[in-house]
Scaffold this motif. Structure first.
Motif, PDB file in Angstrom:
ATOM      1  N   UNK A 234       0.830  -1.205   0.000  1.00  0.00           N
ATOM      2  CA  UNK A 234       0.000   0.000   0.000  1.00  0.00           C
ATOM      3  C   UNK A 234       0.865   1.256   0.000  1.00  0.00           C
ATOM      4  N   UNK A 235       1.931   1.251   0.800  1.00  0.00           N
ATOM      5  CA  UNK A 235       2.811   2.417   0.889  1.00  0.00           C
ATOM      6  C   UNK A 235       3.522   2.688  -0.433  1.00  0.00           C
ATOM      7  N   UNK A 236       3.862   1.624  -1.163  1.00  0.00           N
ATOM      8  CA  UNK A 236       4.560   1.777  -2.444  1.00  0.00           C
ATOM      9  C   UNK A 236       3.602   2.196  -3.555  1.00  0.00           C
ATOM     10  N   UNK A 237       2.424   1.580  -3.596  1.00  0.00           N
ATOM     11  CA  UNK A 237       1.455   1.843  -4.668  1.00  0.00           C
ATOM     12  C   UNK A 237       0.093   2.162  -4.069  1.00  0.00           C
ATOM     13  N   UNK A 238      -0.053   3.370  -3.598  1.00  0.00           N
ATOM     14  CA  UNK A 238      -1.270   3.807  -2.911  1.00  0.00           C
ATOM     15  C   UNK A 238      -2.480   3.771  -3.853  1.00  0.00           C
ATOM     16  N   UNK A 239      -2.388   4.452  -4.991  1.00  0.00           N
ATOM     17  CA  UNK A 239      -3.529   4.491  -5.909  1.00  0.00           C
ATOM     18  C   UNK A 239      -3.860   3.103  -6.452  1.00  0.00           C
ATOM     19  N   UNK A 240      -2.827   2.356  -6.828  1.00  0.00           N
ATOM     20  CA  UNK A 240      -3.053   1.022  -7.380  1.00  0.00           C
ATOM     21  C   UNK A 240      -3.761   0.110  -6.399  1.00  0.00           C
ATOM     22  N   UNK A 241      -3.418   0.242  -5.111  1.00  0.00           N
ATOM     23  CA  UNK A 241      -4.062  -0.584  -4.090  1.00  0.00           C
ATOM     24  C   UNK A 241      -5.520  -0.201  -3.917  1.00  0.00           C
ATOM     25  N   UNK A 242      -5.800   1.101  -3.885  1.00  0.00           N
ATOM     26  CA  UNK A 242      -7.183   1.568  -3.746  1.00  0.00           C
ATOM     27  C   UNK A 242      -8.028   1.089  -4.925  1.00  0.00           C
ATOM     28  N   UNK A 243      -7.495   1.204  -6.132  1.00  0.00           N
ATOM     29  CA  UNK A 243      -8.226   0.764  -7.329  1.00  0.00           C
ATOM     30  C   UNK A 243      -8.465  -0.741  -7.294  1.00  0.00           C
ATOM     31  N   UNK A 244      -7.477  -1.501  -6.833  1.00  0.00           N
ATOM     32  CA  UNK A 244      -7.632  -2.957  -6.732  1.00  0.00           C
ATOM     33  C   UNK A 244      -8.773  -3.314  -5.774  1.00  0.00           C
ATOM     34  N   UNK A 245      -8.902  -2.569  -4.689  1.00  0.00           N
ATOM     35  CA  UNK A 245      -9.994  -2.811  -3.742  1.00  0.00           C
ATOM     36  C   UNK A 245     -11.338  -2.460  -4.382  1.00  0.00           C
ATOM     37  N   UNK A 246     -11.372  -1.365  -5.136  1.00  0.00           N
ATOM     38  CA  UNK A 246     -12.612  -0.983  -5.823  1.00  0.00           C
ATOM     39  C   UNK A 246     -13.054  -2.079  -6.791  1.00  0.00           C
ATOM     40  N   UNK A 247     -12.108  -2.652  -7.513  1.00  0.00           N
ATOM     41  CA  UNK A 247     -12.430  -3.748  -8.444  1.00  0.00           C
ATOM     42  C   UNK A 247     -12.974  -4.955  -7.681  1.00  0.00           C
ATOM     43  N   UNK A 248     -12.326  -5.265  -6.587  1.00  0.00           N
ATOM     44  CA  UNK A 248     -12.755  -6.393  -5.740  1.00  0.00           C
ATOM     45  C   UNK A 248     -14.182  -6.180  -5.237  1.00  0.00           C
TER      46      UNK A 248
END
Length: 312
Positions: A234-248
């Motif tokens: 999450x710390x390395x890829x903040x936006x990517x992690x948030x988007x991955x959760x949205x997809x989930x």
């Protein structure tokens, strides 16, 4: 300062991979315009200093992933009851509080977000068990009955030593999170050499590991496959992690969703790294000592802590 193996009480009232959702879930989320009660609920299962504020703030900023907060933090429930007028209500049962949370944690697309530290999860089980119609249910059954179409996200941290040091520093400074433009509650310059307590770090590291093991046991025993998110990723890829959760969660066109840049300041400093080096050295030296020396040192540490507590 006392730490219990599976219940870690924070010293403040906090404010605030898995499979993708099925097509049916995607359509349900897309249809839920103006919803006030949840169609899908997700629980962020975590422990302190795992980046939960960072993740929750990012998800909430999209207005498409509920309002994930510590709704069931025992330290904050009383204040919410008062603000919501439940302290004067003749129907101020826990079922009423739960209904309020489900409404207030849900965004217009029908997604509800909840955050639970493990000690809060333990307390929530007790309270749900007292609700009419929830009697004689297992822990997992209580959660399923309380939260519609429940999904679990497990937010954890690989480096438990850094997690423990982060917690210890935050407990001493009072700075549990720092918002851009906000003021620190107490300068880290006030921390002196005597504040470093390797035995406290040992206890905290053990507690976090035990709480993580308790989450894992809950998932495994109930055949739950949570979406796993690591703080370090999450710390390395903040936006990517948030988007991955949205997809989930089944949010349509998640890749195109605007995610607000993080408002949180990085709290880790050279002091964290210094304490980590000293802690690693302490553990190395401890490993070389005979068992009776270790017991003697522990007794001395306890006596020293007791004297310091009396002086303060």
């Amino acid at each position: 300062m006392r730490f219990r193996s599976t219940i870690l009480l924070s010293w403040r009232a906090r404010q605030l991979g898995g499979a993708l959702a099925s097509d049916r879930g995607n359509h349900a989320v897309a249809r839920a315009r103006g919803a006030t009660s949840p169609i899908v609920t997700y629980v962020i299962c975590t422990n302190p200093r795992s980046g939960s504020y960072l993740l929750c703030d990012g998800l909430a900023s999209t207005s498409l992933a509920g309002r994930p907060r510590e709704w069931f933090n025992p330290l904050g429930e009383e204040g919410r009851r008062s603000r919501w007028g439940l302290d004067k209500s003749t129907d101020a049962t826990y079922a009423t509080y739960l209904a309020q949370v489900l409404t207030r944690s849900t965004t217009r697309n029908g997604i509800s977000g909840i955050k639970l530290h493990f000690y809060q999860f333990v307390e929530l089980e007790k309270k749900l068990g007292d609700v009419e119609g929830f009697e004689d249910l297992t822990r997992a059954e209580l959660m399923t009955k309380a939260f519609p179409n429940l999904k679990y996200l497990w937010l954890t941290r690989r480096d438990k030593a850094r997690q423990a040091i982060s917690y210890l520093l935050a407990s001493k400074t009072g700075d549990w999170c720092m918002i851009d433009g906000g003021k620190s509650s107490k300068s880290k310059a006030t921390i002196d050499e005597s504040d470093f307590d390797p035995q406290a770090v040992v206890r905290l590291e053990k507690t976090f590991a035990q709480n993580d093991a308790a989450w894992h046991s809950y998932f495994e025993s109930n055949k739950i496959a949570p979406l796993i998110v690591y703080y370090e990723d999450l710390a390395i890829d903040y936006r990517g992690t948030v988007v991955a959760v949205l997809k989930w969660l089944g949010v349509p066109n998640a890749d195109a969703v605007a995610v607000r840049p993080s408002r949180l300041k990085q709290q880790s400093t050279a002091q964290n790294e210094d304490w980590l080096k000293r802690y690693v050295l302490f553990k190395t030296e401890q490993d070389r000592l005979p068992p009776h020396f270790k017991r003697t040192l522990r007794k001395r540490t306890l006596r020293k802590r007791s004297r310091k507590k009396k002086e303060s």
